[in-house]
Design an enzyme around this catalytic site. Structure first.
Site, short mmCIF file in Angstrom:
data_model
loop_
_atom_site.label_atom_id
_atom_site.label_comp_id
_atom_site.label_asym_id
_atom_site.label_seq_id
_atom_site.Cartn_x
_atom_site.Cartn_y
_atom_site.Cartn_z
N SER A 5 0.84 -1.21 0.00
CA SER A 5 0.00 0.00 0.00
C SER A 5 0.86 1.24 0.00
CB SER A 5 -0.85 -0.02 1.27
OG SER A 5 -1.44 1.24 1.50
N TYR A 17 -1.58 -1.13 11.03
CA TYR A 17 -1.87 -1.65 9.69
C TYR A 17 -0.71 -1.34 8.74
CZ TYR A 17 -3.70 -1.79 4.92
OH TYR A 17 -3.85 -2.02 3.57
N LYS A 22 2.36 -3.80 6.59
CA LYS A 22 2.79 -3.77 5.17
C LYS A 22 4.31 -3.59 5.10
CE LYS A 22 -1.32 -4.24 3.44
NZ LYS A 22 -1.68 -5.57 2.94
#
Ligand code: NAD
Ligand code: UFG
Length: 337
Positions: A124, A148, A152
């Protein structure tokens, strides 16, 4: 060639299954349905006139993964399965690290056992944090501002190390900017559970009358109209980007990274205006304080993908809002209704 698609029942995974099938690959979907509906399978069948194989399973279940990789003679994995709500990740960090990071380690362990050496990973643009410069290219330093985002960053690191340890391994991390839109048939799209966090589903639920107005988080940013700028990319373009990345690098090895974006940013007000025109309804909005952790502007330098993969986003904002509206008006409550 059989490809395992973890999270293939979800928003991006399901559209990518269609693109894979169209390109001559055979996707085998592996999903625990924690954030998707079994009805996606019927929709995929209608659109592609093909019955997609589906295994209900969790990426933390190593035995089931190994059995699936072997039973289907899997050659590569497209790894979409993850939890993705930024706010929830700050409330439940361990759940996010367990699902997204431990789950990926379990997946890679199963792949290693079954001699599957290729993975395409959903990363992302969140890994760029607050951009130091725009447009953002792949050389921009990476960081995170919430659990979050850290999942990644951590998985990208794990993939690097996995490739360094075995020179035959191939890992491609695709850093998505803001996925939007739906399948042009209106049969497949994004249906978030509860109140949407993201702009496009919030606007479309407002247009269909489920929400009264859109809260615009901040109108005092240093942007054209004061509202936040993002690089929205059509889900069909994004899906094709995955196929382009895999097709290009199928015979390669190593750890690679690509931005998937359009290179062009739009403000929140521009998106509301575009949606209003697609849906032919007025969309009410109110200005609200800035959302914690938000940045003013974010858009991609997508030239590496164009140069190396021959891939470029083709669909514009009108296609994104037209297709989202077609999906939202056909299935106002998602597929579960
Ligand atoms: P989604 O929630 O629609 O799809 C994810 C799918 O993974 C769901 O079907 C869910 O049931 C499944 N899943 C979750 N945990 C699982 C587990 N432990 N085992 C098996 N299946 C599991 O999300 P999406 O928008 O399609 O996102 C796909 C990927 O792209 C995710 O990795 C996400 O972090 C990443 N991504 C999404 C966006 C976005 O804005 N949608 C932006 C950047 C990156
Ligand atoms: N916004 C509003 N009102 C809303 C929702 C969003 O004004 O109700 C604004 C935001 O402030 C931002 C823009 O609309 O300016 C886009 O917000 P989104 O929540 O749709 O998307 P983000 O760019 O904040 O984040 C998304 C994904 C992340 C991902 C990131 C980068 O949600 O998971 O893109 O790829 F990490």
């Amino acid at each position: 060639m059989n490809i395992l698609v973890t999270g293939g029942m979800g928003y991006i995974g399901s559209h990518t299954c269609l693109a894979l099938y169209k390109a001559g690959f055979t996707p085998i979907i592996y999903d625990n349905l924690s954030n998707s509906s079994i009805k996606v399978l019927e929709q995929l069948k209608i659109i592609a006139n093909h019955t997609f194989e589906f295994v209900e399973g969790d990426i933390n279940d190593r035995d089931k993964l190994e059995a699936t990789l072997n039973d289907y003679n899997i050659k590569a994995v497209f790894h979409f399965a993850s939890l993705k709500a930024v706010g929830k990740s700050t409330e439940q960090p361990l759940r996010y690290y367990d699902n997204n990071v431990s789950g990926t380690v379990t997946l890679l362990t199963a792949m290693q056992k079954s001699a599957v050496k290729q993975i395409i990973f959903s990363s992302s643009a969140t890994v760029y944090g607050d951009p130091q410069y725009l447009p953002i290219d792949e050389k921009h330093p990476i960081t995170a501002t919430n659990p979050y985002g850290w999942t990644k960053v951590m998985v990208e690191q794990i993939l690097n190390d996995w490739c360094l340890a075995n020179e035959q391994n191939l890992a491609i991390a695709l850093r998505y900017f803001n996925p939007a839109g739906a399948h042009p048939s209106g049969l497949l799209g994004e249906s978030p559970t509860g109140i949407p966090n993201n702009l496009m589903p919030y606007i479309s639920q407002t247009a269909v009358g489920q929400r009264e107005f859109v809260n615009i988080f901040g109108n005092d940013y240093d942007t054209e109209d004061g509202t936040g700028v993002r690089d929205y990319i059509h889900i069909m373009d994004l899906a094709e980007g995955h196929v382009a990345a895999f097709s290009t690098h199928q015979k390669d090895s190593g750890s690679l990274v690509y931005n998937l974006g359009t290179g062009k940013g739009y403000t929140v007000l521009e998106i509301i205006t575009a949606f209003s025109s697609s849906a032919n309804v007025e969309i009410n909005y109110k200005f609200a304080p800035r959302r914690a952790g938000d940045i003013a502007s974010n858009f991609a330098n997508a030239s590496l993908a164009q140069e190396k993969l021959g891939w470029k986003a083709k669909l514009n904002i009108k296609a994104m809002t037209d297709d989202t509206w077609r999906w939202q008006s056909k299935y106002p409550n998602g597929l579960e209704d």
